[in-house]
Structures are given as C-alpha cells and as structure tokens.
Write an enzyme that holds these catalytic residues in place. Structure first.
Site, mmCIF file in Angstrom:
data_model
loop_
_atom_site.group_PDB
_atom_site.id
_atom_site.type_symbol
_atom_site.label_atom_id
_atom_site.label_comp_id
_atom_site.label_asym_id
_atom_site.label_seq_id
_atom_site.Cartn_x
_atom_site.Cartn_y
_atom_site.Cartn_z
ATOM 1 N N ASP A 13 0.813 -1.220 0.000
ATOM 2 C CA ASP A 13 0.000 0.000 0.000
ATOM 3 C C ASP A 13 0.846 1.270 0.000
ATOM 4 O OD1 ASP A 13 -2.288 -1.683 0.296
ATOM 5 O OD2 ASP A 13 -1.871 -1.776 2.437
ATOM 6 N N LYS A 16 2.209 2.020 -5.055
ATOM 7 C CA LYS A 16 2.913 1.478 -6.233
ATOM 8 C C LYS A 16 2.123 1.722 -7.507
ATOM 9 C CE LYS A 16 3.086 -2.516 -4.393
ATOM 10 N NZ LYS A 16 2.634 -2.159 -3.035
ATOM 11 N N GLY A 40 -4.719 -4.717 -5.366
ATOM 12 C CA GLY A 40 -5.523 -3.511 -5.283
ATOM 13 C C GLY A 40 -4.802 -2.209 -5.480
ATOM 14 N N HIS A 41 -4.283 -1.969 -6.675
ATOM 15 C CA HIS A 41 -3.762 -0.644 -6.985
ATOM 16 C C HIS A 41 -4.915 0.309 -7.246
ATOM 17 C CE1 HIS A 41 0.140 -2.121 -7.180
ATOM 18 N NE2 HIS A 41 0.187 -2.505 -8.438
ATOM 19 N N GLN A 223 2.182 -5.963 -3.166
ATOM 20 C CA GLN A 223 2.515 -5.983 -1.731
ATOM 21 C C GLN A 223 3.853 -5.258 -1.482
ATOM 22 O OE1 GLN A 223 1.627 -9.415 -3.006
ATOM 23 N NE2 GLN A 223 -0.473 -8.823 -2.693
HETATM 24 P P1 GDP Z 1 -0.487 0.284 -3.802
HETATM 25 O O1 GDP Z 1 -1.135 -1.020 -3.535
HETATM 26 O O2 GDP Z 1 0.942 0.312 -3.350
HETATM 27 O O3 GDP Z 1 -0.674 0.774 -5.205
HETATM 28 O O4 GDP Z 1 -1.201 1.333 -2.868
HETATM 29 P P2 GDP Z 1 -2.758 1.693 -2.815
HETATM 30 O O5 GDP Z 1 -3.242 1.994 -4.181
HETATM 31 O O6 GDP Z 1 -3.492 0.704 -1.996
HETATM 32 O O7 GDP Z 1 -2.713 2.990 -1.953
HETATM 33 C C1 GDP Z 1 -2.334 4.107 -2.456
HETATM 34 C C2 GDP Z 1 -3.474 5.099 -2.240
HETATM 35 O O8 GDP Z 1 -2.914 6.342 -2.017
HETATM 36 C C3 GDP Z 1 -4.346 5.271 -3.457
HETATM 37 O O9 GDP Z 1 -5.651 5.601 -3.067
HETATM 38 C C4 GDP Z 1 -3.685 6.425 -4.198
HETATM 39 O O10 GDP Z 1 -4.568 7.163 -5.010
HETATM 40 C C5 GDP Z 1 -3.228 7.239 -3.050
HETATM 41 N N1 GDP Z 1 -1.999 7.985 -3.291
HETATM 42 C C6 GDP Z 1 -0.911 7.610 -4.005
HETATM 43 N N2 GDP Z 1 0.056 8.544 -3.936
HETATM 44 C C7 GDP Z 1 -0.438 9.529 -3.150
HETATM 45 C C8 GDP Z 1 0.089 10.756 -2.645
HETATM 46 O O11 GDP Z 1 1.209 11.151 -2.918
HETATM 47 N N3 GDP Z 1 -0.725 11.483 -1.808
HETATM 48 C C9 GDP Z 1 -1.975 11.088 -1.465
HETATM 49 N N4 GDP Z 1 -2.674 11.859 -0.641
HETATM 50 N N5 GDP Z 1 -2.490 9.936 -1.910
HETATM 51 C C10 GDP Z 1 -1.747 9.177 -2.730
#
Ligand code: GDP
Length: 432
Positions: A13, A16, A40-41, A223
């Site tokens: 989370d 990525k 879940g991106h 992950q």
């Molecule tokens: P992943 O599994 O690593 O892709 O992470 P997730 O998608 O679960 O979580 C990332 C969340 O943070 C998503 O809702 C993105 O839109 C949001 N997000 C990503 N980068 C940023 C950021 O720089 N600032 C904020 N506020 N939200 C972000």
C-alpha cells in the site's frame, strides 16, 4: 534497453499503482510479477478512479503491452471481470498478455481458505480470502492447474479430478463442508478459457524479444518487501515474493537486464493485519495519519495500522532489493504536524539495532528510536516542483534518503498524475 523494477519497501500500500502509472508513460511493457487479485492498486487517471487488482496499471496506456508473468496466480473469473470493468469505462484491455504458466485459483482454493482461516480462530492470518495462499501452496506441491491446462480439455479434466478427490475429502471430512463437483468447475473454466485464449502468450519470449528490440520494460511487484515470503515478517506475510529478485524468476530474464530498482516508499508507514510493526502509533497522531492518508484497504476496506517512517526497514529494503532510487509517496499527508518523527534504529533486549534484527522475537520486541524533525503546515497538494516544497519538508526528505542510503528520484504529493515532483537527487540539497 534495460528493464526497471518497481517494488514496495514497506508492508504494501505504498502507492505502487500511482508510481507505476507515472513511470509507465515511457514504457513499452508493464509486467506484474507476483501475487494475485489481492493487490488492489488505485489509479486516478483521466477522470476515472480505477481499482486494478490483477491487471498491471500500464493497461491505461494504449501503447503499452500489459503482461501477467508466470509468478502471478490468476483467478480467471476475477481477471475477466476486471477486463470487463475496463471495457465499461472505455479502456481497451486487448493489449494484455497472460503467461500460460500462471497457476490458476480454483473454487476449492477459495473454499479452503475460508474454512482454514475460520479454523485458526484468533490466530487467523487475516488473508483476503481470494484463494491466493492455497493456490501458491498447490503450485509448490506440484498439484496446481495452470492456464495452459485449459487448452487441453482431456488433461484439464484428468488433473482436476485427481486434485478434487483429495480436496473434497478435506472439505467434507475435516471441515464438514459440501463437496465440489468437477463438471461444474469444468464448465465454468472452459468458458473462461475461450475468452482468455487471445491473451495467452509466451510472455518470457515476448519480454526477451522486447528487450532485444530496445523496448522499455517495467516489472511491477505487488505488496511489499516486509510481506515477502522469505524476506518479510514471516508468518505475517504474503504467499509469494514481492522482492525485486523474484521479478527475474517470474518473467524469465537474467539479472543483467535490470538497470533501475525503484523502491516505492510512503512518507510514513502502514500495515494491514497482524504482525510486528515497530513504529506503529496507536495514539491520536497515528489516527490522524490514517484519516489524512485515507488508509483503508482497496480490496478489503480494512483500516490500516499507521505509524512513523521507519529508516531501519528502508535500509533493509534497499539492501535486499538492491534499490537504485526511492519514489516517496504521500508526503502531503504529513502536513500539519508540529513535528514529524523518523525511526533511525530499534532497541530490543537492551541492544541497539540499526538493521532489522535477524530473530523474529527481537523484531517483535523492537522499540523505535526516534529523531524528531520540524513539521510544516503548508498544503502540498498544489506544489508542482520540488524546489517549491517547504524547507522543512525538503529537510525531512533529505534525512529520509540519508538514512535509507538511497537517493530520492520522485516525490508524490497527491494521487493525481500531475502531483509527482521529480527530485534530482543531487541538485535539491543546496537549497534545503
Ligand atoms: P499500492 O497497492 O501500493 O498501489 O497502494 P494503494 O493503491 O493501496 O494505496 C495508495 C493510495 O494512495 C491510493 O488511493 C492512491 O490514489 C493514493 N496515493 C498515491 N500517492 C499519493 C500521494 O502522494 N498522496 C496522497 N494523498 N495519496 C496518494
């Protein structure tokens, strides 16, 4: 052209999806190398909020071939649903290639995961119950069914019947459930096969040929490092290997093809589910991080545990992945704190640890040693250049990269594509 790997440096989370989306512009291939439909991106692009669980985020770009490599476990039904979801918002999923070597998640994997988690009671792992762990277990046990099996009905039926005999005994005699019927599974899976057929490819060859032809390849992990089956906080881990090294095994290319290994690092830390988390803040500041950062799981909706940046795991991730740069996300979430904390080392059993302790009991007992840095009040969401960040925020980033021992390449200040600031790792230091 060389390949680049994107890997999470914490417990997943880290953002990525957003980082891959930012980098994808210059890519020809985006490849997912492990995990299943539990990742879940979330991507915000062109007015759509897209939740992709299996398909690499490169799918948003028509010029990119999105690839699902051998090391991913695929629930064909979930994959087809995701493709339909993309089509529904006008995104064409036809440039998706799936390896025929991918193991499939079968209905008995879902059923078994449900009952075994229930059986474990308070010791349950808190999995997403998508059948991913059981599918990887069957892969290692050499009784898994692969996507390519779908294209030989006789073999598929024979393999399914052998596996189902044992699975049904476990389901009925151990867990008191009803048995599953092979004919029903076969009907469903053969239907999926027809829709998947145009996408199934020799993805190893595809990527190899792409690299030889000078194409850019981005290998995307799901992950994070601390959830790695070998390098994470076992047993509170995922059932595959998110670390960069596994990308090579999954895709089938050699280490010399890789030039960049980009560690996606949230400006603070979160963790879903049980397991050690030294910098967890269960007080009001942790609560505030969770609220400001909207820390709820994309797949499960579960509230994530929140805490301060942990340089010990950042250094560890740098080491085990061979990181060449960091992509720092969610810096905007840290606005409004009087001071921000960074964990520089742990104390456990009277000893100071600057690296992750090698015994799990010490890691469970680890108390963070914090350094406090000045906070900042400015809202960062509108910032469009690194040099425009408040001085305190730049000092914070400088400290992060010094402690991690890896330069920061990009800083993200919001979910949108335009909210990514390129941080030339050497030039910003003078004005901080
Ligand atoms: P992943 O599994 O690593 O892709 O992470 P997730 O998608 O679960 O979580 C990332 C969340 O943070 C998503 O809702 C993105 O839109 C949001 N997000 C990503 N980068 C940023 C950021 O720089 N600032 C904020 N506020 N939200 C972000």
């Amino acid at each position: 052209m060389p390949a680049s790997i994107v890997v999470g440096t914490q417990w997943g989370d880290e953002g990525k999806g957003k980082a891959t989306d930012y980098l994808a512009d210059r890519m020809d291939f985006v490849v997912r190398y492990q995990g299943g439909n539990n990742a879940g991106h979330t991507i915000l692009a062109e007015g759509h909020t897209l939740k992709l669980q299996l398909i690499p985020s490169g799918i948003l770009y028509p010029h990119i071939t999105s690839v699902i490599a051998d090391g991913v476990v695929v629930d064909p039904r979930a994959l087809l649903e995701e493709m339909d979801g993309l089509s529904a918002v006008g995104i064409d999923p036809s440039h998706l290639a799936v390896s025929g070597n991918c193991h499939m998640i079968m209905p008995y994997h879902l059923e078994l995961e449900k009952v075994t988690e229930r059986f474990l009671g308070k010791n349950a792992l808190g999995t997403t119950k998508r059948g991913i762990g059981p599918a990887y277990a069957d892969k290692a046990a050499r009784i898994g069914l692969r996507i390519q099996d779908l294209f030989d009905e006789k073999i598929f039926r024979a393999k399914l019947e052998i596996v189902l005999r044992e699975k049904n005994l476990v389901l009925t005699r151990v867990y008191g459930r009803l048995p599953l019927t092979s004919d029903l599974i076969l009907d469903d899976y053969l239907r999926y096969a027809e829709r998947l057929r145009p996408h199934v490819a020799d993805t190893s060859r595809l990527i190899h040929d792409g690299l030889r032809a000078g194409k850019n390849v981005l290998l995307e992990g799901a992950q994070g490092t601390m959830l790695d089956l070998d390098k994470g906080t076992y047993p509170f881990v995922t059932s595959s290997n998110p670390v960069a090294g596994y990308a090579l095994a999954s895709v089938g290319i050699g280490p010399r093809e890789v030039e960049r290994v980009i560690g996606i690092t949230k400006a603070y830390v979160t963790r879903v589910g049980a397991g050690p988390f030294p910098t967890e803040d269960t007080g009001p500041e942790g609560e505030r991080l969770g609220e400001r950062g909207r820390e709820f799981g994309t797949v499960t909706g579960r509230k994530r545990r929140c805490g301060w940046f942990d340089a010990v795991i950042a250094r560890y991730a740098a080491r085990v992945n061979g990181l060449t740069e960091l992509f720092v996300t969610k810096l905007d979430v840290l606005s409004g704190f009087d001071s921000v904390k960074v964990c520089t080392a742990y104390r456990a059993d009277g000893t100071l640890y600057e690296d992750v302790p090698s015994h799990q009991s010490l890691f469970h007992a680890a108390e963070p040693v914090y350094e406090e840095l000045e906070g900042w009040d400015e809202d960062l969401a509108q910032v469009r250049a690194f040099a425009e960040l408040p001085a305190a925020a730049r000092k914070y980033l400088d400290r992060l990269q010094d402690l991690a021992g890896v330069p920061i390449g990009v800083v993200s200040v919001g979910p949108g594509r335009e909210q990514s600031l390129s941080a030339d790792a050497t030039s910003h230091r003078d004005d901080a």
